[in-house]
Scaffold this active site. Sequence first.
Site, short mmCIF file in Angstrom:
data_model
loop_
_atom_site.label_atom_id
_atom_site.label_comp_id
_atom_site.label_asym_id
_atom_site.label_seq_id
_atom_site.Cartn_x
_atom_site.Cartn_y
_atom_site.Cartn_z
N GLU A 1 61.94 -8.96 -44.67
CA GLU A 1 62.67 -8.59 -43.46
C GLU A 1 61.78 -8.54 -42.21
O GLU A 1 62.27 -8.65 -41.10
CB GLU A 1 63.36 -7.24 -43.68
CG GLU A 1 64.41 -7.36 -44.75
CD GLU A 1 64.91 -6.02 -45.27
OE1 GLU A 1 66.12 -5.79 -45.23
OE2 GLU A 1 64.10 -5.22 -45.74
N GLY B 1 56.35 -5.04 -48.39
CA GLY B 1 57.53 -5.89 -48.26
C GLY B 1 57.36 -6.92 -47.17
O GLY B 1 56.60 -6.74 -46.23
#
Lengths: 729, 170, 328
Positions: free
Chosen positions: A691, A688
């Site tokens: 973020e 990911g």
Amino acid sequence: MTAHLKQDEPDTENFLDTMKQGVLGKPVSRVEGLAKVTGTAPYAAEYPIENAADGVIVTSTIVRGEVVSIDKASALAMPGVLAIIDDERLTTRAAQGTAGEAPQQGPTQVFFWGQPIAVVVAETFEQARDAAKHLKVEYRAEEGAPLDPSDAEPEEQEDETVDQGDLAQAMSRADHAVDLAITTEGHASAAMEPHAAIAQWEGDKLTVHASLQMLNYNIAELADTLGIAEDRVRLVSRYVGGGFGSKLGVSEEVVAAAIAAEQVGRPVRVVMSRQQVFQCVMRRSETTQRLRLAGDGEGKLYGFGHEALVSNLPGEEFAEPVLQSSHFLYGGANRALKLEVARIHRMTAGSVRAPGEAVGMPALEIAMDVLAEKSGIDPVELRLRNIPDRDPEEDLPFSSHKLAECLKQGAERFGWDSGARSPRHTLDGEWWTGTGMASAARVHNVGEARARVTLKPDGTAEIRSDMTDIGTGTYTILAQLVAEMLGIAVDDVLVQLGDTDFPRGPGSGGSWGAASIGSAAYLACRALRRMLAEKAGTDESELVLRDGAVDGGRSLVELLDGEELSEEGHYEPGDIADSHTASGFGAFFAEVRVNRFTGETRVDRMLGAFGFGRVLNEKTARSQCLGGITWSIGAALTEALHFDPNDGHLVNCDLAEYHVPVNRDVGEVEVLMVEERDPVASPIQAKGIGELGMCGGAGAIANAIYNACGARVLSFPMTPDRVLEVMPE
Amino acid sequence: MPDTITINGTDHPLPSDPRTSLLDFLRQDLGLHGTKKGCDHGQCGACTVIVNGMRINSCLTLAALHDGDDVTTIEGLGTPENPSPLQVAFVEHDGYQCGYCTPGQVCSATAMLDEIKAGFASDASADLTSEMKATAEEIRERMSGNLCRCGAYANIVAAIRDVAEQGDAA
Amino acid sequence: MRPFDLQRPDSLDHAHSLSDGETATLIAGGTNLLDLMKLQVETPERLVAIDRLGMNAIEDTEDGGLRIGALVTNTATANHDRIRADYPVLARAILAGATQQLRNRATTGGNLCQRTRCYYFTNIDQPCNKREPGSGCGAIDGIARLHGVLGTSPQCIATYPGDMAVAMSALDAVVEIEGAADTRRQVPVRDFHCLPGDTPWRDNVLEPGEIITAVILPAPVEGKQIYRKVRERSSYAFALVSVAAVIAMEGDTIARADLAFGGLAHKPWHDPRLAELLVGKVPDAALFDRAADLLLEDAQGYGENDFKIPLARRTLAAVLAEATETTI
């Protein structure tokens, strides 16, 4: 047929690297780009649905209690008003991310000021808004609701508690000990598109065009809320104007539109006002944190403590996971970690971009800066010395770990001066200038995902999933992935997302979208490749596809010979998640100016170096990092929710007074992507990224403020008043 | 006095409800959804359109007061088939993410480049009376009326500089 | 918005006759009024649009000053050649406010009448003596970050949020007002806005039916002009504290010190004692401190905004140091 994989083993084959189309990872411009820049991409409220009435939500003006009566008659007498709806199925909060079931329902019970209690439906928006303002509501208020975290007895989140060795003793014996209290204020997601939905019923089938991040969970949440079967519900979210956590769970306007459309017998559009988005969707909890670090003479940690107090409404399961990366980022045998929640009556606390790390990491990284100063060790070097070989709490191996490379490469590119550091070294006119740095870490997650890939007889492909693209680049990376695997041009892949009539994706949230849906696409494409290999008379592992043909052989069109091939890829997280600690890592470097008179801070330059597995699209990945860095600036300097002490309402509930960064707040920004392959993270070796770019960045800015002007500010955001309060004269 | 408003070259009758903002008139009455509603209070810039050559927040003005005015919206600047140079540059430089603020950014940037040419000053101008240039710092200040929560500012500035430099070269 | 009748007079006289009463509100650029009408803080029964009544020229006055028409946009004012050259503090103040989009609509008269940003004023479900006399003040015991520290009252601690008028106060500009039946009066900007006192609903001295027609700037004076705005982000934010200054030196001493402050009070704050103190003195840190002492001697914080007192002191010192080229 379904191509299924539950990943239990590391994947070191890196099969994608053997593909020959050469488009994956490249800085391909977004496939939906022209639609966005020309204003032709439709967002939720913009679907041309005939005869739609407008609904406006009404919110409570008490803190806690119940709605005794609503004067519907006088509102119904107003021009154009069709209905005043206070159906008991109406939801009064949004669902938390991945809830998969109805959130709090029943609009007569009030739990916070600004809670939705009804919806007014009228022929036009102006009529509905006016009637909503006029609606007279009688309440029975219950006094004494706790409003401030300090008013409530904290509840310990026991699954977060770590008590290893003896931290108190480690602190007392440390060569250098740091014990700091740091606070952060609440944040709002403030996505640019306000929450919006248009609901329409055809017979007993409901279709809602909505602005949601996770349709795969939202369909269950909406069906459960309405008490109907999931197969009677269709959700469409082709374009989502930003989410950042605020659209993870089904929210009040979706349910309100669905119920209103049922009751007035025609489609209903409900769009929250900006003030309502602020006041009744989700906030990031404020935090009060205590950081304890015990270091030896060489700066090696042997004690590590991180405690945090956050808040939420009674009954809400979400607790800002402040300690998430503190569990594994740095070593230290003696560890004490504790997370507590105060139950108070402010709006719901939930996920806002990088829940946990966004506020926990900056605090930790201030503590590290203080330790570096006390130990006389360069801050980059201090971090390098404390990277653990294995997860210090779980004793698990890391799936991959690029923190050291990010620190070193980032420092070099930034021009980090590793010489002696003392604050207030450079005054340029009225401005003190200085630098600071911080580590970045964000746990890696994956979710179950399905996608169907179809190879058409004309040699073009289509991929479908109910996965959303909230601005992250999902449309584009899926086009690239399918193009890479099938050896066709990116333009020859049609990506269809955001519709629950398509196979269930993972949804966008927790930075897990790309790795999860990408893996489903990958699995589907592997299956298609096996079919093609069979037609070509070879093994899939030998099959080289490039530019619409088998390399040196027949074209796909010839190979398909009029046939269409289709396969659904189905990816599931497997046991591997329990045998490794997986995280993205990185490093931030910041150069700031602080005005010696006014305490104003400007970020002149910022660099982020990040390792997050395979880069699927260099351009969109970089943009995700830029976004995170921009949020870091907001968290460091400007963003704070202010709650009224008397009724708990959010006072700065608009974009004039809740200060998200503006263009001028962001100076020169550089992103360094430290590419790697993570064999554990996913079958496509990607992690990911959405973020990671704000998991610590505010700490780098805080440390740069200290280096610039000597103000060791321990409360975020570092507004001029807070800087001045501790700035030496 | 004309009782019509010109939108992207086409005349339209004014709305019957005087409360209708120019923004709601575009979106609800005319179906021109390219202009976005982000806050409805002049606090975000997503609704930026160009009226008689000047960029304004269409949410904070009544459509009924624009009789005879010439309004250009994002739909009037370019199409997917024939995009404007700024639209092309925004795609090339990834000057957006979710895309919701983007039409407002593009409208704003279009007018902004004209303002620099016309010598308008900004808060970032060191000297109010000298020639104005499309420097990064000037663009950042002049584009600060368009919020982008995705945080694409660095790319937005790069896209605009690209077009400004092409303009200088032309 | 509440339904309203929209009226567009074709002359100033017509406008007076339409707006002479309690039920009508004038609209020019509308950037503040429509914001408040959507929130139903403002609920006029009739909206009288004066946007096309001329009054949009900037003209030289006989004494060498400028007359800025009430409907001149903020953009036109800030970019006017003579204003940039002779009244840079005004151009700077305008450019420090809002955004280009808003300045393109905002007018001189409208901007003078801009209402407070107090969060309790703009939220109709909260108490506010300004919006609803007698309902109380939510800010005094609530969140008072934006609020005033000078000239407040137990009824109201709101601030005037604008920048333009702060510069106009420093320049000692005059507001030209026309009432019904051709009555005209001129009010110095320094006297145009009111303090809240016992009538917090009253922002300024305009009477029903009166219309601002222009602002007159006196002939330009020698000296350095500075507008310094401290805010929570680098653009598109209201002032925490702002200082407008016109400062001239004669040799080593200060010859002129016209100062006005934003973000501190219900009006652009002008304290004539500051000029009296500063003029004729040699600038140094101690003098700037005394000026700040004088400015802030009656200042009162309300918790969240206590910081404005030291911030005003420091910002004043920075401006005086810059203007007088004094090292402090």
